[in-house]
Design an enzyme around this catalytic site. Sequence first.
Site, PDB file in Angstrom:
ATOM      1  N   LYS A 152       3.833  -9.216   2.548  1.00 55.54           N
ATOM      2  CA  LYS A 152       3.380  -9.796   2.845  1.00 55.54           C
ATOM      3  C   LYS A 152       3.995 -11.283   3.583  1.00 55.54           C
ATOM      4  CE  LYS A 152      -1.330  -9.862   2.547  1.00 55.54           C
ATOM      5  NZ  LYS A 152      -3.444 -11.437   2.001  1.00 55.54           N
TER       6      LYS A 152
ATOM      7  N   ARG B   6      -4.952  -1.438  -5.676  1.00 51.30           N
ATOM      8  CA  ARG B   6      -5.977  -3.385  -6.269  1.00 51.30           C
ATOM      9  C   ARG B   6      -5.451  -3.339  -7.568  1.00 51.30           C
ATOM     10  NH1 ARG B   6      -8.054  -4.266  -1.485  1.00 51.30           N
ATOM     11  NH2 ARG B   6      -9.596  -5.034  -2.442  1.00 51.30           N
TER      12      ARG B   6
ATOM     13  N   HIS C  76      -1.469  -7.000   0.513  1.00 53.01           N
ATOM     14  CA  HIS C  76      -2.572  -6.163   1.557  1.00 53.01           C
ATOM     15  C   HIS C  76      -2.906  -4.708   0.724  1.00 53.01           C
ATOM     16  CE1 HIS C  76      -5.770  -4.921   3.966  1.00 53.01           C
ATOM     17  NE2 HIS C  76      -5.305  -3.938   3.726  1.00 53.01           N
TER      18      HIS C  76
END
Length: 140
Positions: free
Chosen positions: A11, A87, A117
């Site tokens: 990001k 994740r 993300h």
Amino acid sequence: MAVERTLSIIKPDATARNITGKINAVFEASGLRIVAQRRIHLSKRMAGQFYAVHAERSFFDELTDYMSSAPVVVQVLEGENAVTRNREVMGATNPANAEAGTIRALYGQNVQENSVHGSDSPENAAIEIAFFFAQTDIVG
């Protein structure tokens, strides 16, 4: 275990701090391979299209403003159970709640500026990868 692909976005907060290499090192150390990568500057419109599933949420405008505020690095990660593994490596959305050693614990600044993300399912990974990459862009 299945070899999968997942989308990762480094990001704006992370690209602004020039820590993309450090983040990629964490991915690679966890067994994920980067099989496609591109640095881009999302337009507000493109960010809106990508995050369209959140269009009705109160944070949508703030999210799309943020994601279009500076360059990002979009990439395809590949490995065994890549969606779940990514994740785990990213950590909790809120860096204050992320386990030590995860990307968000190491580099995240707050819930929005949490550095990365990642796709939340194999189905969404396929959609998100196709948003940014042609099949010919992905090389293993």
